[in-house]
Design a protein around this motif. Structure first.
Motif, mmCIF file in Angstrom:
data_model
loop_
_atom_site.group_PDB
_atom_site.id
_atom_site.type_symbol
_atom_site.label_atom_id
_atom_site.label_comp_id
_atom_site.label_asym_id
_atom_site.label_seq_id
_atom_site.Cartn_x
_atom_site.Cartn_y
_atom_site.Cartn_z
ATOM 1 N N HIS A 1 -0.227 6.957 1.447
ATOM 2 C CA HIS A 1 -1.604 7.677 1.346
ATOM 3 C C HIS A 1 -2.745 6.614 1.881
ATOM 4 C CE1 HIS A 1 -4.737 10.551 0.470
ATOM 5 N NE2 HIS A 1 -5.411 9.551 -0.276
ATOM 6 N N GLU A 2 -2.582 5.671 1.016
ATOM 7 C CA GLU A 2 -3.420 4.283 1.694
ATOM 8 C C GLU A 2 -3.448 3.899 3.187
ATOM 9 O OE1 GLU A 2 -4.334 2.298 -2.714
ATOM 10 O OE2 GLU A 2 -2.298 2.066 -1.627
ATOM 11 N N LEU A 3 -2.224 3.853 3.452
ATOM 12 C CA LEU A 3 -1.993 3.572 4.932
ATOM 13 C C LEU A 3 -2.411 4.734 5.761
ATOM 14 C CD1 LEU A 3 1.782 2.024 4.709
ATOM 15 C CD2 LEU A 3 -0.293 0.579 5.141
ATOM 16 N N ASP B 1 -4.782 6.713 5.250
ATOM 17 C CA ASP B 1 -6.324 6.501 5.282
ATOM 18 C C ASP B 1 -6.731 5.669 6.361
ATOM 19 O OD1 ASP B 1 -6.587 8.766 3.308
ATOM 20 O OD2 ASP B 1 -7.038 7.144 1.569
ATOM 21 N N LEU B 2 -5.820 4.386 6.304
ATOM 22 C CA LEU B 2 -6.163 3.198 7.433
ATOM 23 C C LEU B 2 -5.692 3.641 8.750
ATOM 24 C CD1 LEU B 2 -5.200 0.576 5.056
ATOM 25 C CD2 LEU B 2 -7.611 1.180 5.858
ATOM 26 N N LEU C 1 0.733 -1.175 -0.115
ATOM 27 C CA LEU C 1 -0.134 -0.120 0.027
ATOM 28 C C LEU C 1 0.923 1.156 -0.025
ATOM 29 C CD1 LEU C 1 -2.789 -1.013 2.552
ATOM 30 C CD2 LEU C 1 -3.089 -1.088 0.140
ATOM 31 N N SER C 2 0.270 2.140 -0.569
ATOM 32 C CA SER C 2 1.131 3.645 -0.525
ATOM 33 C C SER C 2 1.000 4.382 0.759
ATOM 34 C CB SER C 2 0.214 4.678 -1.654
ATOM 35 O OG SER C 2 -0.590 4.943 -1.239
#
Length: 62
Positions: free
Chosen positions: A42-44, A46-47, A39-40
């Motif tokens: 940014h995705e991390l 978001d989580l 995951l990028s």
């Protein structure tokens, strides 16, 4: 070596089942870790997960 020994071809089925379960658990944990590492940032974010948290998250019981 005696026929009732816990080594060699006379391994107890319960030992083999535990070993199989442990290997399966390890494969699932490593797959989860690889997916999270892919995951990028940014995705991390978001989580709400940091990269340093990934190994602990992969080990967490489901």
């Amino acid at each position: 070596m005696t026929p009732n020994s816990d080594t060699g071809p006379g391994l107890r089925p319960s030992l083999l089942l535990r070993l199989r379960a442990a290997l399966s658990t390890r494969r699932r944990r490593l797959a989860a870790e690889r997916e999270l590492q892919a995951l990028s940032e940014h995705e991390l974010k978001d989580l709400a997960v940091g990269r340093s948290e990934i190994p602990a998250l992969a080990r967490a019981p489901r």
